[in-house]
Scaffold this motif. Structure first.
Motif: not given
Lengths: 199, 194, 229
Positions: C11-20
């Protein structure tokens, strides 16, 4: 609100310069002539309308955390397009507006509308909002620009109005004239609003 | 060594070509923040920090990346992204180190991003062909000029707030007229270059 | 720690990656769009800039002289880079030169100046042919008068306009200074600083051309033969 109302609000009631007090930097700098004023106004209107459109189309896809940088990149893109097109086809206007063309990107009106409206409304309404606000901006610029050009330079759109005897009041095209002129203009708007509210 | 000496750059940026009264940059925050002397000073210092750092980063980007690769048209995008990132950084730093100032500045801190003075000065550095050192001095001095204008203005407005002013003029209109008078005063510095 | 460990990092990986990823996509699209527009406007911009330069160069060079503004040479003086344009006569000999220079000492800073010098075969007699202000941010009504009447080349029509004060002046430090500084160039009313800035740039360019005449002629010859340096 109907599309027409969205459009008209930017023009008068919520005129970005005279009522919302946004985007003041270029207002003072480019209003030494009516031509420059309109040139700047229409350029900003283009950027505002297009960026509102794109932001609105993308509003569901932009994560909240990066919405400001995203808006900025979108706005900066259209500003750069305007810059290049003006340089190619309207060289003299580009020279007059100079630094203030790239500065359209930090015009608080544009970022403000992207945040307050385009990110929450449909594409059509966003475009209309952008168009209305942009033309309201242009109107304010035009009024101030005309006053300053006529009184401070004796010309209108570059055409000399008065005869040899007219001595222009130089201060109007100088910085103090800009501040004072805008101050009186906004006071005038306040007065009209007050009369409308009471009458 | 370039022809304009550094002392002249500083004097010119603060007095003769004051960023607000002469170049018309930075008006929005100028009118918004200058109501109280203490916030005015804090804002000014934040702007000095951001503007100098912005120049420190944008000048090399222009000279080492954009120009050699014929990407001058990416100037606006790259410059404003650098500034936006710097402001985020300043916000984080202030929140951790001087939280009282962070609270006092409130919304005006992120608004430094849209302060035309910051982007404006970064572009002026390039247009007027300043060297790296000249650009750094120029931006710091411009920001100090901005702070000076802010402080003078806040001082006047604090006193103006308790006076009676015709209601249509209250708030921004009278502020603009005062700014106009200040601009006139600053024009008196014209001969200083001699 | 109630959530199962194997879903939390995802979850945290996706939430960090998507904005970037979103920002990267937007920036890349923006850069691509701009590159397209740049190509589309490239020729028009080059033509507009060339026309602008040509106008300035033709005004400062003597009447009847030929010039090709695409063939330039450059030289450096006091850390400043100057662009040179050769003015040729009917036989193809370089008789005059237009120099694009600038001053940072204007009232509002930068002033772009185009100035012509002739004749190039007799350095002792080198004179300013004409000046033309390319760009400035001087005060309207005061310093901005440095551009008055400058689109016209008729001294009679322009009276005591700024550019006429430099016309046919010898390249001499005793002459090319503001009258208040001991020279012969009459300062513009209430715009001594603007006057001084332009005069300084003109004198600097003129003395440089006078001293380095041979090298400059050689560079210009090379430019005419083989394109821009």
């Amino acid at each position: 609100m109907s599309a027409w109302k969205e459009f008209a609000k930017g023009f008068w009631n919520q005129n970005p310069v005279l009522r919302l007090l946004l985007g003041l930097c270029p207002v003072l700098a480019v209003t030494t002539s009516a031509t420059d004023a309109i040139g700047m106004g229409l350029s900003a209107t283009f950027v505002l309308t297009m960026s509102n459109l794109v932001v609105s189309l993308m509003r569901k896809g932009i994560p909240d955390r990066v919405r400001l940088p995203a808006f900025i990149v979108i706005i900066a893109t259209f500003v750069t397009i305007v810059d290049m097109v003006l340089k190619a086809y309207m060289f003299d206007l580009h020279k007059s507006l100079g630094l203030f063309i790239p500065l359209i990107v930090v015009n608080c009106i544009i970022l403000g509308r992207a945040e307050a409206f385009a990110s929450k409304n449909t594409a059509l309404m966003s475009m209309v909002d952008g168009l209305g606000m942009g033309l309201g901006f242009t109107l304010a610029l035009f009024i101030l620009g005309t006053i300053r050009e006529i009184l401070g330079n004796g010309t209108f759109f570059g055409m000399t109005l008065f005869g040899e005897g007219f001595d222009p009041v130089l201060v109007f095209v100088l910085p103090p004239g800009a501040f004072i002129g805008l101050g009186f203009l906004i006071a005038g708007m306040n007065y009209l609003e007050r009369r409308k509210a009471n009458g | 060594m370039a022809e304009t000496n550094l002392v002249m750059i500083v004097v010119a940026a603060i007095l003769i070509n004051n960023v607000i009264f002469s170049r018309f940059l930075g008006i929005c925050p100028y009118l918004g923040v200058s109501k109280k002397l203490s916030t005015a000073f804090g804002m000014g210092m934040a702007v000095v920090f951001v503007m100098t750092l912005a120049t420190a980063l944008t000048w090399p980007i222009q000279k080492l990346i954009l120009e050699p690769f014929d990407m001058g048209y990416l100037q606006t995008i790259s410059f404003i992204l650098v500034i936006a990132s710097l402001v985020q950084l300043v916000e984080i730093i202030l929140k951790k180190t001087v939280p009282t100032l962070y609270q006092a500045l409130g919304i005006y801190l992120p608004l430094i991003t849209t302060n035309c003075a910051v982007l404006g000065v970064a572009i002026i550095n390039i247009n007027e062909k300043l060297s790296y050192l000249q650009a750094l001095i120029f931006s710091m001095a411009s920001a100090l000029g901005f702070t000076l204008a802010l402080i003078i203005f806040a001082g006047i407005r604090e006193r103006l707030a308790i006076r009676k002013v015709p209601s249509v003029f209250a708030g921004i209109p009278i502020a603009l007229i005062v700014a106009g008078l200040l601009a006139m005063a600053f024009m008196g510095f014209a001969g200083l270059g001699n | 720690m109630s959530a199962p460990i194997h879903t939390q990092p995802k979850e945290s990986f996706t939430s960090l990656l998507k904005p970037i990823i979103v920002i990267v996509i937007i920036s890349a699209s923006a850069a691509a769009l701009l590159a397209v527009v740049k190509e589309a406007t490239r020729d028009a911009i080059a033509a507009a800039e060339l026309a602008e330069t040509e106008k300035g160069v033709k005004l400062v060079l003597p009447v009847g002289v030929d010039v090709d503004v695409t063939k330039t040479a450059s030289t450096t003086v006091n850390g400043k880079e100057l662009t040179l344009y050769a003015g040729t006569d009917a036989d193809g000999r370089i008789t005059s030169v237009a120099v694009k220079t600038f001053s940072q000492k204007g009232y509002s800073g930068f002033v772009g100046v185009m100035v012509g010098f002739a004749p190039l075969d007799d350095p002792a007699a080198l004179k300013v042919t004409r000046t033309y202000i390319l760009s400035h941010a001087e005060t309207p009504g005061l310093g901005a008068k440095i551009t008055s009447c400058q689109e016209v080349n008729d001294a009679a029509e322009c009276g005591s306009a700024f550019w006429t004060r430099f016309k046919d002046r010898p390249v001499d430090a005793a002459v090319l200074k503001v009258d208040k500084d001991g020279g012969e160039i009459q300062a513009l009313t209430s715009a001594t600083i603007s006057t001084r800035a332009v005069t300084g740039a003109v004198l600097e360019a003129g003395e440089h051309v006078k001293t380095n005449r041979e090298a400059i002629l050689a560079d210009l010859e090379a430019a005419l033969k083989g394109g821009s340096k």
